[in-house]
Write a protein that holds these residues in place. Structure first.
Motif, PDB file in Angstrom:
ATOM      1  N   SER A 134      12.976 199.005  65.626  1.00 53.02           N
ATOM      2  CA  SER A 134      13.196 199.302  67.044  1.00 53.02           C
ATOM      3  C   SER A 134      11.853 199.609  67.697  1.00 53.02           C
ATOM      4  O   SER A 134      11.066 200.417  67.173  1.00 53.02           O
ATOM      5  CB  SER A 134      14.141 200.498  67.208  1.00 53.02           C
ATOM      6  OG  SER A 134      15.443 200.167  66.773  1.00 53.02           O
ATOM      7  N   THR A 153      14.518 199.928  74.585  1.00 53.92           N
ATOM      8  CA  THR A 153      14.349 199.750  73.140  1.00 53.92           C
ATOM      9  C   THR A 153      14.822 198.367  72.708  1.00 53.92           C
ATOM     10  O   THR A 153      15.972 197.992  72.959  1.00 53.92           O
ATOM     11  CB  THR A 153      15.120 200.827  72.362  1.00 53.92           C
ATOM     12  OG1 THR A 153      14.631 202.117  72.741  1.00 53.92           O
ATOM     13  CG2 THR A 153      14.938 200.643  70.865  1.00 53.92           C
ATOM     14  N   THR A 175      15.462 195.941  69.489  1.00 57.80           N
ATOM     15  CA  THR A 175      15.669 195.978  68.043  1.00 57.80           C
ATOM     16  C   THR A 175      15.532 194.573  67.469  1.00 57.80           C
ATOM     17  O   THR A 175      16.129 193.622  67.986  1.00 57.80           O
ATOM     18  CB  THR A 175      17.051 196.548  67.693  1.00 57.80           C
ATOM     19  OG1 THR A 175      17.147 197.880  68.217  1.00 57.80           O
ATOM     20  CG2 THR A 175      17.259 196.584  66.198  1.00 57.80           C
TER      21      THR A 175
END
Length: 290
Positions: free
Chosen positions: A145, A281, A283
């Motif tokens: 992440s 974020t 990932t």
């Protein structure tokens, strides 16, 4: 004219948009006075069209700024602090006049503003380590992440703290890799104007920061509902209108930083609280052994 009969040269300051200093397209200006009501200068009164132009400039600058290495962004922010140091006296005079501070208190505010740039410059290449990481998952995968900048951020700057407060809401936006459209303090815009001159002579690419002098009550609604603005900081929103701006921002699913109940202590350690709202974020999954 000679001697004491010399006429004063009244300055009229422009906006800072796209790395240039245009006049407001409306042609409007307003008088800026010191804390005692004495004339200081004229400032451009930004219009809705100026705000749109600033958003276009910020969007155009975003790919290059967000695509730069975090270390390079830190170097650029540090350069801003260096150039501000060279104009320390001017900043002190403007902060003292606008906020009605003594020379020593104005100097302390300017010192803190310069130090704040340095502080955020040091965070640019550390955010990924602190806010990102490797995630344990079931299966033969690596899972990471990483924080990424959200895009164009509109900032309604604090109305009372004309320099330290301004830097405290602007620097974290830039440190994350976002670009900014800032509505400055209406009554105390001169330190922001000088900061624009600093940015223009630093290494900050044109369009990364756009400064609009004028009225946050007028410009706030347009920035809040603008579809190409990804986040808005309502710190300097007019009393009683912040909730209205937040509702307008919801129409385009913006990230919103709500205004504080009272003027914050801008000298306090800011922590990460002003950077995290402007980060998303991402990932990433990757098969092991490939």
């Amino acid at each position: 004219m000679i001697g004491n009969d010399r006429l004063a040269v009244r300055k009229t300051y422009k906006l800072y948009v796209g790395g240039a200093f245009p006049r407001s397209e409306s042609g409007r200006t307003y008088e800026v006075t010191d804390a005692k009501g004495h004339f200081l200068a004229n400032a451009s009164w930004a219009s809705r069209k100026d705000a749109r132009d600033a958003v276009v400039a910020a969007r155009g600058a975003f790919p290059k700024w967000s695509g730069a290495t975090a270390y390079n962004r830190g170097q650029v922010l540090y350069r801003v602090a260096e150039v501000m140091e060279g104009r320390h006296v001017q900043f002190c005079e403007e902060v003292a006049a606008g906020e009605g501070l003594s020379s020593s208190k104005a100097r302390a505010a300017v010192d803190a503003a310069i130090d704040r740039w340095v502080w955020y410059a040091g965070w640019t290449d550390k955010l990924a380590s602190v806010l990102g990481g490797a995630n344990p998952v079931a299966g033969p995968y690596f899972d990471f992440s990483l924080p990424e900048p959200t895009g164009v951020v509109a900032v309604l700057a604090p109305q009372q703290s004309s320099l330290l407060g301004l830097v405290s809401v602007l620097a974290p936006v830039l440190a994350t890799g976002c670009t900014a459209v800032v509505v400055t303090s209406k009554e105390r815009p001169l330190p922001a104007v000088t900061l624009g001159e600093v940015l223009a002579t630093s290494d900050v690419p044109g369009g990364v920061v756009n400064l609009l002098t004028g009225d946050a009550e007028e410009l706030g609604p347009w920035l809040a509902e603008h579809a190409d603005v990804d986040a808005i900081d309502l710190t300097g929103a007019p009393a009683g209108r912040a909730m209205e701006f937040e509702r307008e921002a919801a129409g385009t699913i913006k990230r919103v930083v709500r205004p504080p109940v009272t003027e914050p202590d801008w000298t306090a350690d800011p922590g990460l609280s002003r950077m995290t709202p402007f980060l998303e974020t991402k990932t990433v999954w990757h098969p092991m052994g490939v």
